[in-house]
Design a protein around this motif. Structure first.
Motif, PDB file in Angstrom:
ATOM      1  N   GLU A 171       0.827  -1.211   0.000  1.00 53.97           N
ATOM      2  CA  GLU A 171       0.000   0.000   0.000  1.00 53.97           C
ATOM      3  C   GLU A 171       0.861   1.260   0.000  1.00 53.97           C
ATOM      4  N   LYS A 172       1.903   1.244   0.802  1.00 55.90           N
ATOM      5  CA  LYS A 172       2.789   2.404   0.884  1.00 55.90           C
ATOM      6  C   LYS A 172       3.419   2.698  -0.472  1.00 55.90           C
ATOM      7  N   ARG A 173       3.745   1.646  -1.204  1.00 52.52           N
ATOM      8  CA  ARG A 173       4.405   1.807  -2.500  1.00 52.52           C
ATOM      9  C   ARG A 173       3.441   2.247  -3.594  1.00 52.52           C
ATOM     10  N   LEU A 174       2.184   1.798  -3.540  1.00 56.79           N
ATOM     11  CA  LEU A 174       1.293   1.957  -4.681  1.00 56.79           C
ATOM     12  C   LEU A 174       0.086   2.865  -4.472  1.00 56.79           C
ATOM     13  N   ALA A 175      -0.331   3.081  -3.234  1.00 58.67           N
ATOM     14  CA  ALA A 175      -1.616   3.747  -2.988  1.00 58.67           C
ATOM     15  C   ALA A 175      -1.637   5.194  -3.492  1.00 58.67           C
ATOM     16  N   THR A 176      -0.625   5.982  -3.148  1.00 55.08           N
ATOM     17  CA  THR A 176      -0.635   7.404  -3.514  1.00 55.08           C
ATOM     18  C   THR A 176      -0.675   7.591  -5.025  1.00 55.08           C
ATOM     19  N   ARG A 177       0.158   6.841  -5.730  1.00 51.17           N
ATOM     20  CA  ARG A 177       0.193   6.962  -7.188  1.00 51.17           C
ATOM     21  C   ARG A 177      -1.130   6.506  -7.802  1.00 51.17           C
ATOM     22  N   THR A 178      -1.712   5.452  -7.262  1.00 48.52           N
ATOM     23  CA  THR A 178      -2.988   4.955  -7.793  1.00 48.52           C
ATOM     24  C   THR A 178      -4.082   6.000  -7.646  1.00 48.52           C
ATOM     25  N   ARG A 179      -4.195   6.591  -6.451  1.00 48.66           N
ATOM     26  CA  ARG A 179      -5.237   7.601  -6.228  1.00 48.66           C
ATOM     27  C   ARG A 179      -5.025   8.813  -7.131  1.00 48.66           C
ATOM     28  N   ALA A 180      -3.787   9.267  -7.251  1.00 42.53           N
ATOM     29  CA  ALA A 180      -3.511  10.444  -8.083  1.00 42.53           C
ATOM     30  C   ALA A 180      -3.829  10.176  -9.552  1.00 42.53           C
ATOM     31  N   THR A 181      -3.415   9.004 -10.046  1.00 45.26           N
ATOM     32  CA  THR A 181      -3.651   8.665 -11.450  1.00 45.26           C
ATOM     33  C   THR A 181      -5.132   8.544 -11.754  1.00 45.26           C
ATOM     34  N   LEU A 182      -5.870   7.864 -10.886  1.00 45.52           N
ATOM     35  CA  LEU A 182      -7.291   7.642 -11.153  1.00 45.52           C
ATOM     36  C   LEU A 182      -8.120   8.895 -10.906  1.00 45.52           C
ATOM     37  N   THR A 183      -7.715   9.724  -9.964  1.00 47.17           N
ATOM     38  CA  THR A 183      -8.429  10.995  -9.763  1.00 47.17           C
ATOM     39  C   THR A 183      -8.330  11.848 -11.016  1.00 47.17           C
ATOM     40  N   GLY A 184      -7.146  11.895 -11.612  1.00 43.31           N
ATOM     41  CA  GLY A 184      -6.980  12.639 -12.856  1.00 43.31           C
ATOM     42  C   GLY A 184      -7.821  12.052 -13.973  1.00 43.31           C
ATOM     43  N   ALA A 185      -7.869  10.716 -14.049  1.00 49.51           N
ATOM     44  CA  ALA A 185      -8.664  10.072 -15.096  1.00 49.51           C
ATOM     45  C   ALA A 185     -10.146  10.352 -14.905  1.00 49.51           C
ATOM     46  N   LEU A 186     -10.614  10.346 -13.664  1.00 48.32           N
ATOM     47  CA  LEU A 186     -12.028  10.636 -13.393  1.00 48.32           C
ATOM     48  C   LEU A 186     -12.360  12.079 -13.749  1.00 48.32           C
ATOM     49  N   ASP A 187     -11.459  12.995 -13.445  1.00 45.03           N
ATOM     50  CA  ASP A 187     -11.661  14.400 -13.817  1.00 45.03           C
ATOM     51  C   ASP A 187     -11.771  14.550 -15.333  1.00 45.03           C
ATOM     52  N   ARG A 188     -10.854  13.891 -16.036  1.00 42.62           N
ATOM     53  CA  ARG A 188     -10.834  14.036 -17.493  1.00 42.62           C
ATOM     54  C   ARG A 188     -12.007  13.336 -18.159  1.00 42.62           C
ATOM     55  N   SER A 189     -12.552  12.312 -17.495  1.00 45.92           N
ATOM     56  CA  SER A 189     -13.672  11.579 -18.103  1.00 45.92           C
ATOM     57  C   SER A 189     -14.967  12.368 -18.036  1.00 45.92           C
ATOM     58  N   ALA A 190     -15.025  13.401 -17.187  1.00 45.68           N
ATOM     59  CA  ALA A 190     -16.229  14.228 -17.062  1.00 45.68           C
ATOM     60  C   ALA A 190     -16.000  15.525 -17.837  1.00 45.68           C
ATOM     61  N   ARG A 191     -16.276  15.522 -19.123  1.00 45.60           N
ATOM     62  CA  ARG A 191     -16.022  16.676 -19.980  1.00 45.60           C
ATOM     63  C   ARG A 191     -17.094  17.747 -19.806  1.00 45.60           C
ATOM     64  N   ILE A 192     -16.687  19.005 -19.826  1.00 39.96           N
ATOM     65  CA  ILE A 192     -17.638  20.108 -19.773  1.00 39.96           C
ATOM     66  C   ILE A 192     -17.341  21.070 -20.919  1.00 39.96           C
ATOM     67  N   ASN A 193     -18.367  21.803 -21.392  1.00 40.24           N
ATOM     68  CA  ASN A 193     -18.227  22.661 -22.570  1.00 40.24           C
ATOM     69  C   ASN A 193     -18.113  24.148 -22.244  1.00 40.24           C
ATOM     70  N   ARG A 194     -18.166  24.493 -20.961  1.00 43.55           N
ATOM     71  CA  ARG A 194     -17.951  25.887 -20.568  1.00 43.55           C
ATOM     72  C   ARG A 194     -16.921  25.914 -19.437  1.00 43.55           C
ATOM     73  N   PRO A 195     -15.711  25.465 -19.741  1.00 45.31           N
ATOM     74  CA  PRO A 195     -14.706  25.341 -18.678  1.00 45.31           C
ATOM     75  C   PRO A 195     -14.063  26.672 -18.331  1.00 45.31           C
ATOM     76  N   ARG A 196     -13.555  26.723 -17.094  1.00 45.13           N
ATOM     77  CA  ARG A 196     -12.678  27.829 -16.745  1.00 45.13           C
ATOM     78  C   ARG A 196     -11.349  27.639 -17.474  1.00 45.13           C
ATOM     79  N   HIS A 197     -10.564  28.726 -17.554  1.00 44.73           N
ATOM     80  CA  HIS A 197      -9.347  28.656 -18.347  1.00 44.73           C
ATOM     81  C   HIS A 197      -8.432  27.508 -17.911  1.00 44.73           C
ATOM     82  N   ARG A 198      -8.265  27.320 -16.605  1.00 47.54           N
ATOM     83  CA  ARG A 198      -7.346  26.283 -16.111  1.00 47.54           C
ATOM     84  C   ARG A 198      -7.876  24.877 -16.365  1.00 47.54           C
ATOM     85  N   ASP A 199      -9.186  24.755 -16.694  1.00 47.23           N
ATOM     86  CA  ASP A 199      -9.784  23.437 -16.911  1.00 47.23           C
ATOM     87  C   ASP A 199      -9.922  23.087 -18.388  1.00 47.23           C
ATOM     88  N   ILE A 200      -9.415  23.936 -19.292  1.00 45.22           N
ATOM     89  CA  ILE A 200      -9.556  23.669 -20.730  1.00 45.22           C
ATOM     90  C   ILE A 200      -8.657  22.504 -21.137  1.00 45.22           C
TER      91      ILE A 200
END
Length: 411
Positions: A171-200
């Motif tokens: 867990e110590k070796r893999l947990a942090t990277r797993t959460r960070a990678t999948l959080t980014g993937a979940l964010d990117r999977s939810a596309r929006i058409n009126r994003p703020r500049h930092r979210d484009i």
């Protein structure tokens, strides 16, 4: 095999007056010493090099496991090598202490594994004093899980402590990277058409506006912006880990249980963990503690992948937002054609289906090549995956983009 010892180490030195010490003889002696440790056998074994001190102790530890060669018969009465650990817990515990003194941890783990396989020492792992002496690793956890039902109560708490240590290290070796990678993937999977500049999402925005390219200015007019959605508290994706618990999948079961617990800790994911042999067991309610999950498995037995997939399929409520990960060597004891039909039906409904032949740090696993090829023909390539690559595989599945399949994947 690389060996080290307290004697025979040589160095080339240059004096202040330019005089060079000749170390040719010492280097030759060191080579003989190492060959003598590798060869084992009699006092010199053709090398002319007699071992003393720590070298002799190291040689004794190796001989106890891999054979002395001068008894004329093996432990079972054939051949010309013998092993000398005996069958008593005290002598094995002393040997375990010796090898931890003389060899690095990675070598100790290999020697422990060889001792269990070559000398049939599994039964001794049922004794608490033995478990306290061993070097814990994923393979040892697999052996303990296979002995779970035969383990006396006096040993179970010690065994759980050993398993918990290995799980905590993973867990110590893999947990942090797993959460960070999948959080980014979940964010990117939810596309929006009126994003703020930092979210484009500039890559998708450019592709969506290529028709608005102005050649005279060499630029694209972004008439429509495509952006990343930001993770909310609601469940965005559902993950089903379906794990084959046959004996050959022991390391995969350990890693998958840890990943299951990590995924279950993410609020944007709904995670289900199912293990199977010829029966199917849903261990989702134990995902908060991967050690409980592991002790809820029963390594060994037959395999009915079709039955396991039927159960998983019955629990899918949002096909387009679901990822099913089958971790199995694909040696199917159930109905092959039905298994393939279920995979085809899940994919047709929009479910992402990933087949992993192994989830471990080991080399290419043994697996049913015909079944792997059949899955690949359905668009579900089967491949082995290291724990370090698993977060990327899951991220790709969540985003519905091509999987990062290793070069050794089944075509």
């Amino acid at each position: 095999m690389t060996t080290t010892g307290g004697t025979g180490t040589t160095t080339d030195t240059t004096g202040g007056t330019g005089t060079t010490t000749d170390t040719t003889g010492d280097a030759a002696d060191e080579r003989l010493r190492r060959w003598r440790l590798v060869l084992g056998g009699a006092s010199a074994d053709g090398t002319g090099r007699t071992l003393t001190g720590q070298d002799a102790a190291m040689d004794g530890a190796l001989t106890a496991l891999y054979g002395g060669g001068d008894t004329g018969k093996s432990r079972k009465g054939t051949g010309n090598r013998s092993a000398g650990l005996g069958a008593s817990a005290p002598s094995v515990a002393r040997w375990l202490g010796d090898i931890r003194t003389y060899f690095p941890s990675s070598v100790v783990q290999v020697m422990q594994r060889d001792a269990i396989q070559r000398l049939g020492l599994s039964a001794l792992l049922l004794e608490p004093e033995m478990l306290e002496a061993v070097e814990a690793d994923v393979h040892l956890v697999g052996t303990l899980l296979s002995l779970n039902k035969a383990m006396p109560e006096t040993t179970k708490e010690t065994a759980r402590a050993v398993v918990r240590k290995v799980v905590a290290d993973i867990e110590k070796r893999l947990a942090t990277r797993t959460r960070a990678t999948l959080t980014g993937a979940l964010d990117r999977s939810a596309r929006i058409n009126r994003p703020r500049h930092r979210d484009i999402d500039w890559d998708r925005t450019i592709r969506a506006n290529l028709k608005n390219y102005l050649p005279e200015y060499g630029t694209v007019v972004p008439e429509r912006l495509v952006g990343y959605g930001r993770a909310s508290q609601s469940v965005k994706k559902e993950v089903v880990l379906c794990i084959d618990q046959s004996g050959s999948m022991a390391a995969s079961v350990v890693y998958a249980s840890v990943f299951g617990a990590v995924l279950a800790s993410m609020r944007s994911l709904s995670t289900r963990l199912v293990v199977f042999d010829t029966a199917v067991v849903d261990l989702t309610d134990q995902l908060d503690d991967p050690v409980d999950v592991l002790f809820g498995t029963q390594l060994g037995g037959g395999t009915d992948i079709n039955r396991a997939l039927a159960y998983c399929q019955s629990r899918i409520t949002r096909p387009a937002d679901t990822v099913v990960v089958l971790i199995s060597d694909l040696y199917e004891g159930g109905i092959r054609d039905e298994m393939l039909k279920r995979v085809a039906a899940m994919k047709a409904s929009g479910t992402q289906f990933v087949a992993l032949l192994a989830l471990s740090d080991e080399g290419a696993p043994a697996y049913d090549r015909d079944h792997a090829a059949a899955l690949a023909a359905l668009g579900a390539p089967a491949f082995a995956c290291t724990p370090d690559l698993f977060p990327e595989v899951m991220a790709a599945a969540i985003e519905k983009r091509p999987l990062p399949i290793p070069d050794t994947a089944t075509p």
